[in-house]
Design an enzyme around this catalytic site. Structure first.
Site, PDB file in Angstrom:
ATOM      1  N   THR A  33     -18.311 -85.225 -22.614  1.00  0.00           N
ATOM      2  CA  THR A  33     -17.354 -85.641 -21.864  1.00  0.00           C
ATOM      3  C   THR A  33     -16.326 -84.709 -21.434  1.00  0.00           C
ATOM      4  O   THR A  33     -16.673 -83.564 -21.489  1.00  0.00           O
ATOM      5  CB  THR A  33     -16.859 -86.800 -22.648  1.00  0.00           C
ATOM      6  OG1 THR A  33     -15.983 -87.653 -21.652  1.00  0.00           O
ATOM      7  CG2 THR A  33     -16.049 -86.385 -23.584  1.00  0.00           C
ATOM      8  N   ASN A  34     -15.227 -85.182 -20.839  1.00  0.00           N
ATOM      9  CA  ASN A  34     -14.466 -84.071 -20.658  1.00  0.00           C
ATOM     10  C   ASN A  34     -12.706 -84.718 -20.659  1.00  0.00           C
ATOM     11  O   ASN A  34     -12.622 -85.900 -21.490  1.00  0.00           O
ATOM     12  CB  ASN A  34     -14.402 -83.836 -19.251  1.00  0.00           C
ATOM     13  CG  ASN A  34     -14.264 -84.888 -18.133  1.00  0.00           C
ATOM     14  OD1 ASN A  34     -13.109 -85.478 -18.039  1.00  0.00           O
ATOM     15  ND2 ASN A  34     -15.108 -85.482 -17.491  1.00  0.00           N
ATOM     16  N   LEU A  35     -11.827 -83.876 -20.541  1.00  0.00           N
ATOM     17  CA  LEU A  35     -10.492 -84.435 -20.846  1.00  0.00           C
ATOM     18  C   LEU A  35      -9.818 -85.338 -19.990  1.00  0.00           C
ATOM     19  O   LEU A  35      -8.602 -85.548 -20.176  1.00  0.00           O
ATOM     20  CB  LEU A  35      -9.654 -82.909 -21.073  1.00  0.00           C
ATOM     21  CG  LEU A  35     -10.095 -82.289 -22.320  1.00  0.00           C
ATOM     22  CD1 LEU A  35      -9.418 -80.730 -22.247  1.00  0.00           C
ATOM     23  CD2 LEU A  35      -9.812 -82.905 -23.650  1.00  0.00           C
ATOM     24  N   ALA A 103     -13.235 -88.103 -13.091  1.00  0.00           N
ATOM     25  CA  ALA A 103     -13.669 -86.866 -13.328  1.00  0.00           C
ATOM     26  C   ALA A 103     -15.073 -86.940 -13.892  1.00  0.00           C
ATOM     27  O   ALA A 103     -15.437 -87.174 -14.914  1.00  0.00           O
ATOM     28  CB  ALA A 103     -12.866 -86.263 -14.639  1.00  0.00           C
TER      29      ALA A 103
END
Ligand code: CTP
Ligand code: CA
Length: 229
Positions: A33-35, A103
């Site tokens: 995943t991402n921030l 995102a």
């Protein structure tokens, strides 16, 4: 209370928003995943609702509460996000605006395991990647004939924001792109953004994400008005 003083600049308009990160599975208990916190997308959903729009929010995993009066569809992967977006766009009545804030992972794990991967001596799992669909580019392409929905993209760049932002708007084939310098703003309550359109760029100085979301909503409303003239 504040909302009741907001001008209903999107009254009767239908707005579809993607927000948050995506989660691409490696196995049933692990993923990539991402921030992205989802805060900016959720703030835009709230601001659009306050402005009188009917808002659908397609959200990756976040820890945020659904803004009041907003319809929320939860997804995990980019492919699920694309399916949810297409389902909403294929539904009548039509959406007037699409704002892609999510995102979205550019790649997914092609060889995800159906079972939890076990530690197996010293062997390391080998992940293979496949490209994800570009949700915004697909929506922009399929609506380029009718001009609807009005597409708004986001871009977090770590350098050369003005140059990269303008180029990304052209490449995606969208009328409006919102740039910010990331990843410093991920998860923060404040942001500063730059709007790129066909006539150049405009800076919206540092403010809370909700304040910027309200400004963005009125910028979108202005442009919609011009279109329907
Ligand atoms: N986006 C999308 N689907 C993807 C990738 C991006 O809908 N698979 C959308 C994002 O929601 C955002 C915009 O496209 O509105 C720009 O995303 P960004 O990651 O900045 O651009 P990319 O085209 O993926 O280019 P790069 O990551 O290489 O900068
Ligand atoms: Ca990307």
């Amino acid at each position: 209370l504040v909302a009741s003083f907001q001008a209903k600049v999107l009254y009767g308009k239908r707005v579809l928003i993607t927000a948050g990160p995506t989660y691409e599975a490696i196995d049933p208990v692990r993923g990539i995943t991402n921030l992205s916190s989802g805060k900016m997308g959720y703030a835009i959903a709230r601001a659009a609702r306050e402005a009188g729009a009917e808002v659908t929010l397609v959200s990756g995993p976040t820890a945020l509460a659904t803004p009041h009066g907003v319809r929320r569809i939860d997804v995990q992967s980019a492919q699920q996000m694309l399916q949810a977006v297409q389902a909403v766009l294929n539904d009548a009545p039509a959406q007037h605006v699409f704002v892609a804030v999510a995102a979205v992972a550019d790649w997914r794990v092609e060889n995800a395991s159906a079972h939890k991967i076990k530690k197996d001596g010293s062997a390391m799992p080998e992940l293979k990647f496949a490209p994800n669909p570009d949700i915004l580019a697909q929506v922009a392409a399929t609506t380029s004939l009718s001009g609807w929905p009005y597409c708004v993209g986001f871009a977090a760049e770590s350098e050369n924001l003005i140059e990269y932002g303008a180029a990304k708007r052209e490449k995606k084939g969208i009328p409006l792109l919102v740039g910010n310098i990331g990843p410093q703003t991920f998860g923060q309550d404040e942001n500063a953004i730059v709007l790129f359109d066909e006539s150049g760029h405009t800076v919206l100085p540092r403010a809370s994400k909700l304040e910027l979301a309200r400004q963005l909503v009125s910028e979108i409303a202005k442009r919609l008005e011009r279109r329907s003239l």
